[in-house]
Design an enzyme around this catalytic site. Structure first.
Site, PDB file in Angstrom:
ATOM      1  N   SER A   1      11.680   6.630  14.260  1.00  0.00           N
ATOM      2  CA  SER A   1      10.510   6.600  15.207  1.00  0.00           C
ATOM      3  C   SER A   1      11.172   6.054  16.583  1.00  0.00           C
ATOM      4  O   SER A   1      11.728   5.126  16.743  1.00  0.00           O
ATOM      5  CB  SER A   1       9.724   5.409  14.395  1.00  0.00           C
ATOM      6  N   LEU A   2      10.808   7.053  17.489  1.00  0.00           N
ATOM      7  CA  LEU A   2      11.342   6.993  18.896  1.00  0.00           C
ATOM      8  C   LEU A   2      10.321   6.435  19.867  1.00  0.00           C
ATOM      9  O   LEU A   2      10.400   5.188  20.500  1.00  0.00           O
ATOM     10  CB  LEU A   2      11.664   8.351  19.492  1.00  0.00           C
TER      11      LEU A   2
ATOM     12  N   CYS B   1       6.450  -6.920   7.394  1.00  0.00           N
ATOM     13  CA  CYS B   1       7.616  -5.965   7.998  1.00  0.00           C
ATOM     14  C   CYS B   1       8.166  -7.012   9.326  1.00  0.00           C
ATOM     15  O   CYS B   1       7.211  -7.622   9.820  1.00  0.00           O
ATOM     16  CB  CYS B   1       7.316  -4.705   8.831  1.00  0.00           C
TER      17      CYS B   1
ATOM     18  N   GLY C   1       7.032  -1.806   5.680  1.00  0.00           N
ATOM     19  CA  GLY C   1       8.392  -2.304   5.923  1.00  0.00           C
ATOM     20  C   GLY C   1       9.475  -1.260   6.644  1.00  0.00           C
ATOM     21  O   GLY C   1       9.038  -0.113   6.947  1.00  0.00           O
ATOM     22  N   GLU C   2      10.628  -1.848   6.936  1.00  0.00           N
ATOM     23  CA  GLU C   2      11.611  -0.932   7.567  1.00  0.00           C
ATOM     24  C   GLU C   2      12.671  -0.631   6.313  1.00  0.00           C
ATOM     25  O   GLU C   2      13.232  -1.557   5.948  1.00  0.00           O
ATOM     26  CB  GLU C   2      12.202  -1.633   8.749  1.00  0.00           C
TER      27      GLU C   2
ATOM     28  N   CYS D   1      -0.906   6.504   9.889  1.00  0.00           N
ATOM     29  CA  CYS D   1       0.172   5.845  10.357  1.00  0.00           C
ATOM     30  C   CYS D   1      -0.073   4.723  11.203  1.00  0.00           C
ATOM     31  O   CYS D   1      -0.711   4.654  12.124  1.00  0.00           O
ATOM     32  CB  CYS D   1       1.032   6.895  11.138  1.00  0.00           C
TER      33      CYS D   1
ATOM     34  N   CYS E   1       1.706  -1.180  15.292  1.00  0.00           N
ATOM     35  CA  CYS E   1       1.564  -1.239  13.889  1.00  0.00           C
ATOM     36  C   CYS E   1       1.099  -2.379  13.349  1.00  0.00           C
ATOM     37  O   CYS E   1       1.584  -3.543  13.524  1.00  0.00           O
ATOM     38  CB  CYS E   1       2.979  -0.827  13.404  1.00  0.00           C
TER      39      CYS E   1
ATOM     40  N   GLU F   1       0.960  -1.181   0.071  1.00  0.00           N
ATOM     41  CA  GLU F   1       0.148   0.012   0.006  1.00  0.00           C
ATOM     42  C   GLU F   1       0.788   1.151  -0.094  1.00  0.00           C
ATOM     43  O   GLU F   1       1.994   1.278   0.587  1.00  0.00           O
ATOM     44  CB  GLU F   1      -0.990  -0.100   1.061  1.00  0.00           C
TER      45      GLU F   1
ATOM     46  N   CYS G   1       3.925   8.560   0.374  1.00  0.00           N
ATOM     47  CA  CYS G   1       4.376   7.658   1.486  1.00  0.00           C
ATOM     48  C   CYS G   1       4.554   6.404   0.822  1.00  0.00           C
ATOM     49  O   CYS G   1       3.617   5.584   0.345  1.00  0.00           O
ATOM     50  CB  CYS G   1       3.480   7.754   2.661  1.00  0.00           C
TER      51      CYS G   1
ATOM     52  N   CYS H   1       6.886  -4.003  15.631  1.00  0.00           N
ATOM     53  CA  CYS H   1       6.342  -2.684  16.667  1.00  0.00           C
ATOM     54  C   CYS H   1       4.945  -2.993  16.913  1.00  0.00           C
ATOM     55  O   CYS H   1       4.036  -3.353  16.033  1.00  0.00           O
ATOM     56  CB  CYS H   1       6.395  -1.522  15.891  1.00  0.00           C
TER      57      CYS H   1
ATOM     58  N   ASN I   1      -3.234   5.297  15.810  1.00  0.00           N
ATOM     59  CA  ASN I   1      -4.196   4.851  15.012  1.00  0.00           C
ATOM     60  C   ASN I   1      -4.791   3.229  15.252  1.00  0.00           C
ATOM     61  O   ASN I   1      -3.789   2.599  15.366  1.00  0.00           O
ATOM     62  CB  ASN I   1      -3.984   5.166  13.426  1.00  0.00           C
TER      63      ASN I   1
END
Length: 347
Positions: free
Chosen positions: A215-216, A114, A160-161, A334, A121, A94, A107, A118, A291
Site C-alpha cells: 500500500s503506497l 490496527c 490489521g497489518e 477498502c 482507513c 470482519e 479478504c 492510516c 471509500n
C-alpha cells in the site's frame, strides 16, 4: 504466555509433536490436520480415525478445535458479502468475500483493529486490540467456505497489518497452503502491507512466499507520512529497497495499491512521479477509489481523474486496474472495515 491448546492453530509438524508427546504414532497427526482443515470437523470426537481412547486423551489434556461464530452476514447488490465474526474473548473482526464470475476471493483479517494509523482507513480508528491467532485467521476461510463453497484466492487485506502479526500470518499461510488442508496454492495467496520493510525482507527469506502487495498511496515521504505514519519509520526509499529485495528472491511481480484522494495525491504530476519511483520493478498497480467512513475528512477523486491517472500509468507500461466501490453499501470496501463500530468506540 501459555501454549495454545487449539488444534486448529497447529501446523502438521506441531500436531506430530503433540501426538508423540501423548504416546501416539506420528502419522495420526495427518488425520487430525486433514479432518480439521479439509473435512471441517468441529469436535475432537469427530476425528474418527483416532481411537476413542486417544480422542478422549486429547480432550482431557485440554485440546480443542476452535470455531469462529458468525454474528452477521451482509450482502451488497454487487454480490460482495461481509461476514462479522465474534471471537472467543468478545472481540470482533470482519471478513469480505468478493465474487468475480466463478472465482471467489476472500479478504481475511489478521488483527482486531490496527495500530498503523492510516488516515484514510476506518480500522485504524479502532486502534489495535490484539493479534489474531493462526487458527482464527485460517478459520475465516473455513467458515466462509462452509457457507459459500470453495475459496479460490485469499488476500490478507482485511483488518490489521499482516506483517505486524508475522508469526501467526506465516503459520496460517502454511496451514492454508498444505495439501492435506485447504490446499490453496501459494500463488493464489496475497499478503498486503503498509510498508514494514524489515518484515518484507524476512518474508522473502522464508521457504513459502505468497504474492506481495504494498500500500503506497503517495510519492513523497512528507505526504505519505501524513497519510500513513509508518512512512516516518520506513521511508519510501527504504520500503522500495525491501520490495526489490523481495522481488530478487522470489522472482514475482509485486502489486502496488494506491488510494486516490481528491486534491491530495491524484494529480497527473503524482502519476508521473509514481512512474519514476517504480522504475525497474516488475509490478502492477491497483488504483483504489477512496471509500468514506464516519469522521473521515478526505473525499474520493472523481471518476474522470481516476481514469486520467490510470492512463498515464498504462502509457508508461504499468499494468493498472481500477478498483471501484466493491461492497461500499455494506461498509465492506477498502478502508471501511470496522466503520460500523466507530460510534461505539466514541461512547
Amino acid at each position: 504466555m501459555l501454549m495454545s491448546r487449539d488444534l486448529k492453530d497447529k501446523t502438521p509438524g506441531e500436531l506430530e509433536q503433540i501426538v508423540e508427546f501423548l504416546g501416539g504414532k506420528k502419522y495420526l497427526a495427518g488425520y487430525i490436520f486433514n479432518f480439521i482443515h479439509s473435512k471441517d470437523v468441529e469436535e475432537i470426537s469427530q476425528i474418527t480415525p483416532l481411537s476413542k481412547a486417544f480422542r478422549e486423551q486429547l480432550s482431557e489434556q485440554g485440546y480443542f478445535i476452535s470455531r469462529l461464530s458468525v454474528l452477521d452476514k451482509l450482502t451488497d447488490k454487487d454480490s460482495t458479502a461481509k461476514y462479522v465474526f465474534a471471537l472467543s474473548d468478545g472481540g470482533r473482526i470482519e471478513t469480505v468475500l468478493l465474487l468475480d464470475g466463478r472465482r471467489k476471493t476472500l479478504c481475511v483479517s489478521t488483527q482486531v483493529g490496527c495500530a498503523m494509523g492510516c488516515a484514510f482507513c476506518a480500522t485504524a480508528k479502532l486502534k489495535l486490540q490484539r493479534n489474531l491467532t493462526a487458527g482464527e485467521i485460517v478459520d475465516q476461510v473455513n467458515s466462509v467456505e462452509k457457507d459459500a463453497g470453495r475459496i479460490n484466492n485469499v488476500v490478507y487485506m482485511g483488518m490489521g497489518e499482516p506483517l505486524a502479526n508475522y508469526a501467526a500470518v506465516n503459520k496460517s499461510l502454511r496451514i492454508l497452503n498444505h495439501p492435506k488442508g485447504k490446499n490453496i496454492g501459494i500463488r493464489h495467496i496475497t499478503v498486503s502491507t503498509c510498508g514494514l520493510a524489515p518484515a518484507i525482507r524476512k518474508l522473502a527469506s522464508e521457504d513459502i512466499r505468497p504474492r506481495l502487495a504494498v500500500s503506497l498511496n503517495a510519492t513523497t515521504d512528507e505526504l505519505r507520512t501524513k497519510l500513513m505514519p509508518i512512512s516516518a519509520k520506513y521511508p519510501i526509499k527504504e520500503l522500495l529497497k525491501a520490495v526489490r529485495f523481495y522481488q530478487n528472491r522470489t522472482h514475482q511481480r509485486v502489486t502496488f495499491e494506491y488510494v486516490l484522494i481528491k486534491n491530495l495525491n491524484d494529480s497527473i504530476g503524482h502519476a508521473k512521479m509514481l512512474i519514476k519511483l517504480l522504475s525497474g520493478l516488475s509490478c502492477n498497480m491497483n488504483l483504489i477509489e477512496h471509500n468514506p467512513y464516519p469522521t473521515c475528512k478526505y473525499a474520493a477523486s472523481s471518476g474522470t481523474r481516476i481514469q486520467e491517472f490510470a492512463e498515464v500509468l498504462e502509457t508508461a507500461g504499468i499494468e493498472t486496474t481500477v478498483r471501484y466501490k466493491m461492497g461500499r453499501n455494506i461498509k465492506a470496501a477498502c478502508g471501511q472495515l470496522g466503520a460500523g463500530w466507530l460510534g461505539e468506540k466514541s461512547k
